[in-house]
Design a protein around this motif. Structure first.
Motif, mmCIF file in Angstrom:
data_model
loop_
_atom_site.group_PDB
_atom_site.id
_atom_site.type_symbol
_atom_site.label_atom_id
_atom_site.label_comp_id
_atom_site.label_asym_id
_atom_site.label_seq_id
_atom_site.Cartn_x
_atom_site.Cartn_y
_atom_site.Cartn_z
ATOM 1 N N LEU A 106 -17.058 -6.276 20.281
ATOM 2 C CA LEU A 106 -16.091 -6.869 19.185
ATOM 3 C C LEU A 106 -16.819 -8.377 18.778
ATOM 4 O O LEU A 106 -16.508 -8.933 17.907
ATOM 5 N N TYR A 107 -17.409 -8.892 19.904
ATOM 6 C CA TYR A 107 -17.646 -10.252 19.681
ATOM 7 C C TYR A 107 -19.365 -10.431 18.620
ATOM 8 O O TYR A 107 -19.458 -12.018 18.256
ATOM 9 N N GLY A 108 -19.859 -9.319 19.161
ATOM 10 C CA GLY A 108 -21.158 -9.085 18.425
ATOM 11 C C GLY A 108 -21.184 -8.727 17.450
ATOM 12 O O GLY A 108 -21.939 -8.439 16.218
ATOM 13 N N ALA A 109 -19.392 -8.287 16.464
ATOM 14 C CA ALA A 109 -19.074 -7.815 15.046
ATOM 15 C C ALA A 109 -19.176 -8.970 14.049
ATOM 16 O O ALA A 109 -18.367 -9.061 13.579
ATOM 17 N N GLY A 110 -18.469 -10.362 15.344
ATOM 18 C CA GLY A 110 -18.270 -11.330 14.577
ATOM 19 C C GLY A 110 -16.735 -12.115 15.158
ATOM 20 O O GLY A 110 -15.725 -12.948 15.054
ATOM 21 N N ALA A 111 -16.128 -11.687 16.226
ATOM 22 C CA ALA A 111 -14.419 -11.752 16.670
ATOM 23 C C ALA A 111 -15.042 -12.944 17.559
ATOM 24 O O ALA A 111 -15.976 -13.352 18.186
ATOM 25 N N TRP A 112 -14.144 -14.059 16.855
ATOM 26 C CA TRP A 112 -13.678 -15.621 17.880
ATOM 27 C C TRP A 112 -13.274 -16.047 18.915
ATOM 28 O O TRP A 112 -14.344 -16.723 19.492
ATOM 29 N N LEU A 113 -12.562 -14.839 19.346
ATOM 30 C CA LEU A 113 -11.837 -14.570 20.622
ATOM 31 C C LEU A 113 -11.126 -13.698 21.172
ATOM 32 O O LEU A 113 -10.748 -12.404 19.976
ATOM 33 N N VAL A 114 -11.611 -12.585 22.194
ATOM 34 C CA VAL A 114 -11.069 -11.619 22.792
ATOM 35 C C VAL A 114 -10.078 -12.006 24.530
ATOM 36 O O VAL A 114 -11.009 -12.283 24.774
ATOM 37 N N ILE A 115 -9.070 -11.850 23.865
ATOM 38 C CA ILE A 115 -8.075 -11.926 25.014
ATOM 39 C C ILE A 115 -7.288 -10.971 25.825
ATOM 40 O O ILE A 115 -7.063 -9.613 24.858
ATOM 41 N N ASP A 116 -6.564 -10.771 26.503
ATOM 42 C CA ASP A 116 -5.932 -10.108 26.997
ATOM 43 C C ASP A 116 -4.479 -10.107 26.608
ATOM 44 O O ASP A 116 -3.814 -11.144 25.686
ATOM 45 N N PRO A 117 -4.219 -8.725 25.887
ATOM 46 C CA PRO A 117 -2.598 -8.854 24.953
ATOM 47 C C PRO A 117 -1.527 -9.384 25.482
ATOM 48 O O PRO A 117 -0.348 -9.772 24.416
ATOM 49 N N MET A 118 -1.297 -9.234 26.564
ATOM 50 C CA MET A 118 0.094 -9.442 27.625
ATOM 51 C C MET A 118 0.122 -11.249 27.314
ATOM 52 O O MET A 118 1.254 -11.445 26.890
ATOM 53 N N THR A 119 -1.165 -12.257 27.187
ATOM 54 C CA THR A 119 -0.851 -13.519 27.384
ATOM 55 C C THR A 119 -0.798 -13.763 25.812
ATOM 56 O O THR A 119 -0.254 -14.761 25.526
ATOM 57 N N LEU A 120 -1.226 -12.970 24.535
ATOM 58 C CA LEU A 120 -0.609 -13.436 23.506
ATOM 59 C C LEU A 120 0.528 -12.627 22.753
ATOM 60 O O LEU A 120 1.309 -13.548 22.553
ATOM 61 N N ARG A 121 0.823 -12.063 23.387
ATOM 62 C CA ARG A 121 2.212 -11.947 23.148
ATOM 63 C C ARG A 121 3.610 -13.285 23.953
ATOM 64 O O ARG A 121 4.018 -13.327 23.580
ATOM 65 N N GLY A 122 3.056 -13.246 25.334
ATOM 66 C CA GLY A 122 3.765 -13.819 25.859
ATOM 67 C C GLY A 122 3.968 -15.227 25.857
ATOM 68 O O GLY A 122 4.535 -15.863 25.480
ATOM 69 N N CYS A 123 2.276 -15.876 25.815
ATOM 70 C CA CYS A 123 2.605 -17.150 25.764
ATOM 71 C C CYS A 123 2.833 -17.572 24.924
ATOM 72 O O CYS A 123 2.841 -19.007 24.258
ATOM 73 N N ALA A 124 2.050 -17.015 23.322
ATOM 74 C CA ALA A 124 1.988 -17.181 21.900
ATOM 75 C C ALA A 124 2.910 -17.168 21.421
ATOM 76 O O ALA A 124 2.871 -17.440 20.512
ATOM 77 N N GLY A 125 3.862 -16.539 21.584
ATOM 78 C CA GLY A 125 4.927 -15.832 20.851
ATOM 79 C C GLY A 125 4.800 -14.758 19.861
ATOM 80 O O GLY A 125 5.544 -14.944 18.868
ATOM 81 N N LEU A 126 4.161 -14.028 19.723
ATOM 82 C CA LEU A 126 3.445 -12.999 19.102
ATOM 83 C C LEU A 126 4.481 -11.713 19.446
ATOM 84 O O LEU A 126 3.889 -10.504 19.319
ATOM 85 N N VAL A 127 5.855 -11.363 19.570
ATOM 86 C CA VAL A 127 6.573 -10.743 19.681
ATOM 87 C C VAL A 127 6.843 -10.097 17.946
ATOM 88 O O VAL A 127 7.546 -10.923 18.309
ATOM 89 N N GLN A 128 6.503 -8.718 18.184
ATOM 90 C CA GLN A 128 7.468 -7.999 17.239
ATOM 91 C C GLN A 128 8.810 -7.850 18.082
ATOM 92 O O GLN A 128 8.371 -7.529 18.689
ATOM 93 N N GLU A 129 9.813 -7.674 16.924
ATOM 94 C CA GLU A 129 11.166 -7.525 17.370
ATOM 95 C C GLU A 129 11.093 -6.256 16.999
ATOM 96 O O GLU A 129 10.756 -5.510 15.479
ATOM 97 N N THR A 130 12.052 -5.596 17.656
ATOM 98 C CA THR A 130 11.830 -4.111 16.386
ATOM 99 C C THR A 130 13.609 -4.014 17.054
ATOM 100 O O THR A 130 14.699 -4.645 18.182
ATOM 101 N N LEU A 131 13.654 -2.729 16.079
ATOM 102 C CA LEU A 131 15.297 -2.628 16.019
ATOM 103 C C LEU A 131 15.956 -1.632 16.650
ATOM 104 O O LEU A 131 15.152 -0.499 16.390
#
Length: 131
Positions: A106-131
Motif C-alpha cells: 500500500l505504501y509502495g502504491a502511494g498510501a500516505w498512512l495505513v492504520i488499524d480500522p478500529m482506531t479510525l472508526r472509534g477515535c476519528a468518528g468515521l462510523v457509518q450509521e445503519t438503519l
C-alpha cells in the motif's frame, strides 16, 4: 540577593552585579532536552496507537488528501487488496488482504498512512450509521 524595585517587582543580583528579573532566569535552551524527549515520546505513542494490527487482514488506507475515490480504489487494487468498506472521505477506505506484505505494498502504491480500522472508526468518528 533579592531586591525590590520601586514598582514592587523582585529581581536577583548575580555575582557579577547584574540584576536578573524573574522571567530572565530561564532560557529556552535549558528546556530543549525536555522538549525533544516529549516530542520523541509523543511520536512513539502515536505510531504505536495507529499501527495496523492486521487482525482479520483489515486495514484503513488513507491516500493523499487530494485523491478522488477512484484514485484510492486504484491504489488498493494496485496493492492486490479488496475493498471492505467506504463511505467517509474519498481518500479513506477500509481494505482487506491476507498478504503479509500488504501494508508495504500500500505504501509502495502511494498510501500516505495505513492504520488499524478500529482506531479510525472509534477515535476519528468515521462510523457509518445503519438503519
Amino acid at each position: 540577593m533579592t531586591s525590590h524595585s520601586a514598582d514592587g517587582s523582585a529581581s536577583l543580583t548575580t555575582t557579577k552585579g547584574r540584576h536578573v528579573g524573574a522571567y530572565e532566569r530561564f532560557k529556552l535552551g535549558e528546556f530543549l532536552p525536555a522538549l525533544a524527549l516529549l516530542l520523541v515520546g509523543m511520536t512513539a505513542l502515536v505510531i504505536a496507537t495507529l499501527s495496523p494490527s492486521g487482525d482479520n487482514g483489515q486495514y484503513a488506507v488513507i491516500a493523499p488528501p487530494w485523491s478522488r475515490l477512484v484514485d484510492t480504489i486504484a491504489l488498493i487494487q494496485k496493492a492486490d487488496g479488496r475493498i471492505v468498506d467506504m463511505g467517509g472521505p474519498p481518500n479513506v477506505i477500509i481494505a482487506h488482504s491476507t498478504n503479509p506484505d500488504f501494508v508495504q505494498a500500500l505504501y509502495g502504491a502511494g498510501a500516505w498512512l495505513v492504520i488499524d480500522p478500529m482506531t479510525l472508526r472509534g477515535c476519528a468518528g468515521l462510523v457509518q450509521e445503519t438503519l
